[in-house]
Write an enzyme that holds these catalytic residues in place. Structure first.
Site, PDB file in Angstrom:
ATOM      1  N   ARG A 185       4.890  -4.321  -7.153  1.00 32.80           N
ATOM      2  CA  ARG A 185       4.251  -3.254  -6.366  1.00 32.80           C
ATOM      3  C   ARG A 185       5.264  -2.198  -5.925  1.00 32.80           C
ATOM      4  O   ARG A 185       4.937  -1.021  -5.835  1.00 32.80           O
ATOM      5  CB  ARG A 185       3.500  -3.836  -5.166  1.00 32.80           C
ATOM      6  CG  ARG A 185       4.330  -4.620  -4.185  1.00 32.80           C
ATOM      7  CD  ARG A 185       3.475  -5.032  -2.991  1.00 32.80           C
ATOM      8  NE  ARG A 185       4.188  -5.883  -2.061  1.00 32.80           N
ATOM      9  CZ  ARG A 185       3.757  -6.151  -0.840  1.00 32.80           C
ATOM     10  NH1 ARG A 185       2.635  -5.620  -0.394  1.00 32.80           N
ATOM     11  NH2 ARG A 185       4.444  -6.945  -0.047  1.00 32.80           N
ATOM     12  N   SER A 243       0.351  -1.835   1.358  1.00 31.23           N
ATOM     13  CA  SER A 243       0.349  -2.997   0.461  1.00 31.23           C
ATOM     14  C   SER A 243       0.504  -2.587  -0.994  1.00 31.23           C
ATOM     15  O   SER A 243       1.266  -3.188  -1.738  1.00 31.23           O
ATOM     16  CB  SER A 243      -0.965  -3.775   0.621  1.00 31.23           C
ATOM     17  OG  SER A 243      -1.166  -4.154   1.964  1.00 31.23           O
ATOM     18  N   GLU A 283     -13.977   1.855  -1.274  1.00 32.89           N
ATOM     19  CA  GLU A 283     -13.471   1.917  -2.652  1.00 32.89           C
ATOM     20  C   GLU A 283     -14.407   2.673  -3.588  1.00 32.89           C
ATOM     21  O   GLU A 283     -13.953   3.344  -4.524  1.00 32.89           O
ATOM     22  CB  GLU A 283     -13.220   0.501  -3.179  1.00 32.89           C
ATOM     23  CG  GLU A 283     -12.111  -0.260  -2.439  1.00 32.89           C
ATOM     24  CD  GLU A 283     -12.577  -0.881  -1.124  1.00 32.89           C
ATOM     25  OE1 GLU A 283     -13.779  -0.787  -0.791  1.00 32.89           O
ATOM     26  OE2 GLU A 283     -11.738  -1.463  -0.415  1.00 32.89           O
ATOM     27  N   PHE A 337     -11.040  -5.370  -5.622  1.00 34.87           N
ATOM     28  CA  PHE A 337     -12.006  -4.418  -5.053  1.00 34.87           C
ATOM     29  C   PHE A 337     -12.158  -3.159  -5.916  1.00 34.87           C
ATOM     30  O   PHE A 337     -13.252  -2.617  -6.029  1.00 34.87           O
ATOM     31  CB  PHE A 337     -11.602  -4.055  -3.619  1.00 34.87           C
ATOM     32  CG  PHE A 337     -11.356  -5.281  -2.766  1.00 34.87           C
ATOM     33  CD1 PHE A 337     -12.192  -6.378  -2.860  1.00 34.87           C
ATOM     34  CD2 PHE A 337     -10.270  -5.349  -1.912  1.00 34.87           C
ATOM     35  CE1 PHE A 337     -11.962  -7.521  -2.097  1.00 34.87           C
ATOM     36  CE2 PHE A 337     -10.028  -6.488  -1.148  1.00 34.87           C
ATOM     37  CZ  PHE A 337     -10.881  -7.576  -1.241  1.00 34.87           C
ATOM     38  N   ASP A 341      -4.198 -14.995   0.772  1.00 37.51           N
ATOM     39  CA  ASP A 341      -5.476 -14.422   1.202  1.00 37.51           C
ATOM     40  C   ASP A 341      -6.660 -15.137   0.556  1.00 37.51           C
ATOM     41  O   ASP A 341      -7.795 -14.978   0.978  1.00 37.51           O
ATOM     42  CB  ASP A 341      -5.523 -12.915   0.906  1.00 37.51           C
ATOM     43  CG  ASP A 341      -4.838 -12.117   2.004  1.00 37.51           C
ATOM     44  OD1 ASP A 341      -4.846 -12.590   3.158  1.00 37.51           O
ATOM     45  OD2 ASP A 341      -4.300 -11.029   1.714  1.00 37.51           O
ATOM     46  N   ARG A 345       1.378  -8.167  -6.697  1.00 37.13           N
ATOM     47  CA  ARG A 345       2.033  -8.132  -5.402  1.00 37.13           C
ATOM     48  C   ARG A 345       3.465  -8.673  -5.517  1.00 37.13           C
ATOM     49  O   ARG A 345       4.320  -8.348  -4.701  1.00 37.13           O
ATOM     50  CB  ARG A 345       1.237  -9.023  -4.443  1.00 37.13           C
ATOM     51  CG  ARG A 345       1.723  -8.997  -3.014  1.00 37.13           C
ATOM     52  CD  ARG A 345       0.878  -9.946  -2.167  1.00 37.13           C
ATOM     53  NE  ARG A 345       1.081  -9.701  -0.757  1.00 37.13           N
ATOM     54  CZ  ARG A 345       2.110 -10.156  -0.070  1.00 37.13           C
ATOM     55  NH1 ARG A 345       3.035 -10.861  -0.664  1.00 37.13           N
ATOM     56  NH2 ARG A 345       2.224  -9.882   1.221  1.00 37.13           N
TER      57      ARG A 345
END
Lengths: 287, 312
Positions: free
Chosen positions: B6, B33, B54, B79, B113, B163
């Site tokens: 990222r 993020s 989104e 998403f 998560d 990530r």
């Protein structure tokens, strides 16, 4: 409901009469084509007629001779099922021959069932899935502002369409970004596919809702070309926030038996009904 | 200094933004993020935080694209490819507008998560959209190439990022080609075709297999659409056994794409798809999740042995 008296220049009486004639021409052709094809959406095309005519033939800077002009105004028909009325306006503007209207919804036509940016000259956004046009129009308005363009973006919304949550996401975002280059026009005909909007999904006090979202709101009679033009002028004069013209309309406007009837959202027009509709439109009833 | 995917993305986007004033960046309240915030810091006027919306973000990108901008749409892959799907279909796919959909936190990389945030069907979903290109990056150099490619290629596309930290496979500035896979290890007994983090696991599996006398070829299929069908058929011809490996369900992703290419190319070879077995994972440490759900070198080694047993 407060109908805006309007303070700006609006449109001259002579031009207004010309555009009223154009509306009459479009309504007749619309009924002809939808009857011939036995497919397409009459109700919402008839209700949006004066709105599109006011935008294309008076309010907006749109020139088929210079379709790629970066400073052209953008008109988005977010309620894409009213495509036949959009195609009539685009043909009259010279984007394609008027007779091409007769190919509506045909196999291999440029005039697809819903507007397509790839296929149809003059179309600024592919629409059909409801609720996306205001977001895209906001993106356009912000891009034009980055380029310091004076161009305005007009997004024509349906009142059934605003059931979609994305419309309200865009409403929030447009206020946040102070998108005063964006004018939404709501074709508030109070009828959607399954019935009255009050029964399917009551929209309540839409003016108050948009005010609460930070918008400049202007009510007008959506079949009065002078009122629509004045409302758009007022919208353009409002700085620091987006505007919405809440255009009070009648679904199926101009054909008595279609007016206010959800059954005419997308029904084929039978021969007997066609004869009555043509007679009414020829006589100018309701026009 | 080693950086996460990222961060490599955020840096590359910023660098491209310095060179190209048409780039605009949209984010849905996760710019810290996704690392699109690095672009925001230097170019606030070209950065648009739309809040947690989104679908609106992706449709707004259509407006930017139609007015000549190159919009980068940022949120978690889970998403972007779900809430963003309708506008992606209408505007990126059907309308061919040059919208760049960036899937941060691909695969299980947002490990803690949990499944709500894991992107395990994004490749299948986006690959199904006509005309949309799909990439899944495997290291920092490839991430930098992918961002530059997104700017230079007018096509609408989806790029799956991560990530996490991925080991390097390429030198900085490595040249990649759209539709051309990278051969990372030659071998004659079996071919492992992988993408993303699974490229590293494929290489580790090849080492383990080598110690047992099994020679494994490893291909990085970062270009999932257009797929390098030629490389897939070459794998079949040279090894006669194929294992695919991806951080994705086994349905419709890289494994599906490879099987399609093999069938259409007339290659009759045994295939085993390493991936999530039509199920969701759970929350937990990334490495432990990958192991438990059959997404690591051990799973690949087992898959290779199973496939070799079926080899004619």
């Amino acid at each position: 409901m407060a109908i805006s008296a309007g303070t700006s220049a609006g449109i001259s009486a002579e031009d207004r009469r010309k555009l009223e004639k154009l509306c009459q021409k479009f309504r007749r052709k619309l009924i002809d084509v939808l009857h011939a094809k036995q497919t397409g959406h009459p109700g919402g095309s008839l209700s949006v007629c004066e709105i599109l005519v006011s935008l294309y033939f008076h309010q907006a800077n749109v020139d088929s001779g210079n379709p790629g002009d970066p400073n052209r105004d953008r008109i988005i028909l977010s309620k894409g099922h009213a495509a036949p009325m959009l195609y009539l306006a685009l043909a009259e503007k010279g984007f394609f021959p008027y007779g091409e209207i007769d190919t509506l919804r045909d196999f291999e036509t440029r005039l697809q069932g819903h507007p397509s940016i790839k296929d149809t000259p003059g179309v600024e956004l592919s629409t059909g899935p409801l609720g996306l046009g205001l977001s895209a129009g906001l993106g356009m308005a912000l891009a034009l502002r980055l380029d310091r363009s004076p161009a305005r973006v007009y997004v024509v919304l349906g009142d059934g369409e605003i059931n979609e949550g994305t419309v309200w996401e865009a409403a929030m975002a447009a206020a946040k970004f102070k998108a005063d280059g964006l004018t939404a026009i709501l074709d508030w005909n109070r009828v959607q596919l399954d019935g009255a909007t009050d029964d399917v999904m009551p929209s309540g006090d839409l003016g108050a809702k948009f005010v609460a979202f930070g918008w400049n709101t202007i009510h007008c009679d959506g079949h009065d070309i002078g009122a629509i033009c004045r409302a758009c002028d007022e919208a353009a004069a409002a700085k620091g926030r987006p505007s919405i013209v809440l255009a009070h309309t009648v679904k199926g406007k101009g054909v008595s038996f279609m007016e206010g009837k959800s059954a005419w959202h997308g029904s084929p027009i039978k021969d007997a009904d066609y004869e009555i509709a043509r007679r009414e439109l020829d006589e100018g009833v309701g026009a | 200094m080693k950086i996460a995917i990222r961060e490599a993305y955020g840096q590359a986007l910023l660098e491209c933004g310095r060179e190209n004033g048409d780039i605009v960046v949209l984010d849905a309240d996760v710019s810290g993020s996704t690392k699109s915030a690095m672009f925001k810091k230097e170019f606030p006027e070209r950065f648009f935080n739309v809040g947690i919306a989104e679908a609106n973000m992706t449709a707004m990108a259509a407006g930017f694209a139609s007015a000549g901008k190159i919009p980068f749409v940022n949120s978690f892959a889970a998403f972007v490819t779900t809430l963003g799907l309708l506008p992606a279909r209408a505007f990126a796919s059907y309308s061919k507008l040059p919208i760049k959909l960036m899937g941060a936190y691909g695969g299980l990389s947002d490990a803690f998560d949990g499944p709500s945030h894991h992107a395990i069907e994004d490749i299948a979903v986006m690959r199904a959209l006509p005309g949309l290109k799909v990439y899944a990056v495997s290291d920092v150099a490839q991430t930098r190439w992918a961002v530059r490619h997104a700017v230079e290629d007018r096509s609408p596309m989806y790029i799956r990022l991560s990530r996490d930290y991925f080991p390097d496979h390429y030198a900085p500035g490595e040249v990649f080609e759209d539709g051309k896979a990278k051969l990372l290890r030659d071998g004659g007994d079996v071919a492992i075709i992988a993408c993303g983090l699974m490229v590293e696991h494929a290489l580790q599996a090849a080492e383990l297999l080598g110690a047992e006398g099994i020679s494994a070829r490893v291909v990085d299929m970062f270009t999932i659409k257009p797929l390098d069908a030629g490389a897939v058929l070459e794998c079949a011809a040279k090894t006669g056994a194929i294992v695919t490996a991806e951080e994705h369900t086994v349905i419709g992703g890289l494994g599906g794409a490879v099987c399609e290419a093999l069938c259409e190319g007339g290659a009759s070879v045994p295939v085993t798809r390493v991936g999530l077995a039509d199920r969701h994972a759970e929350c937990g440490p990334y490495a432990k999740l990958l192991h438990k759900y059959g997404l690591d070198k051990d799973a690949i080694v087992a898959a290779v042995k199973k496939t070799l047993a079926k080899k004619k």
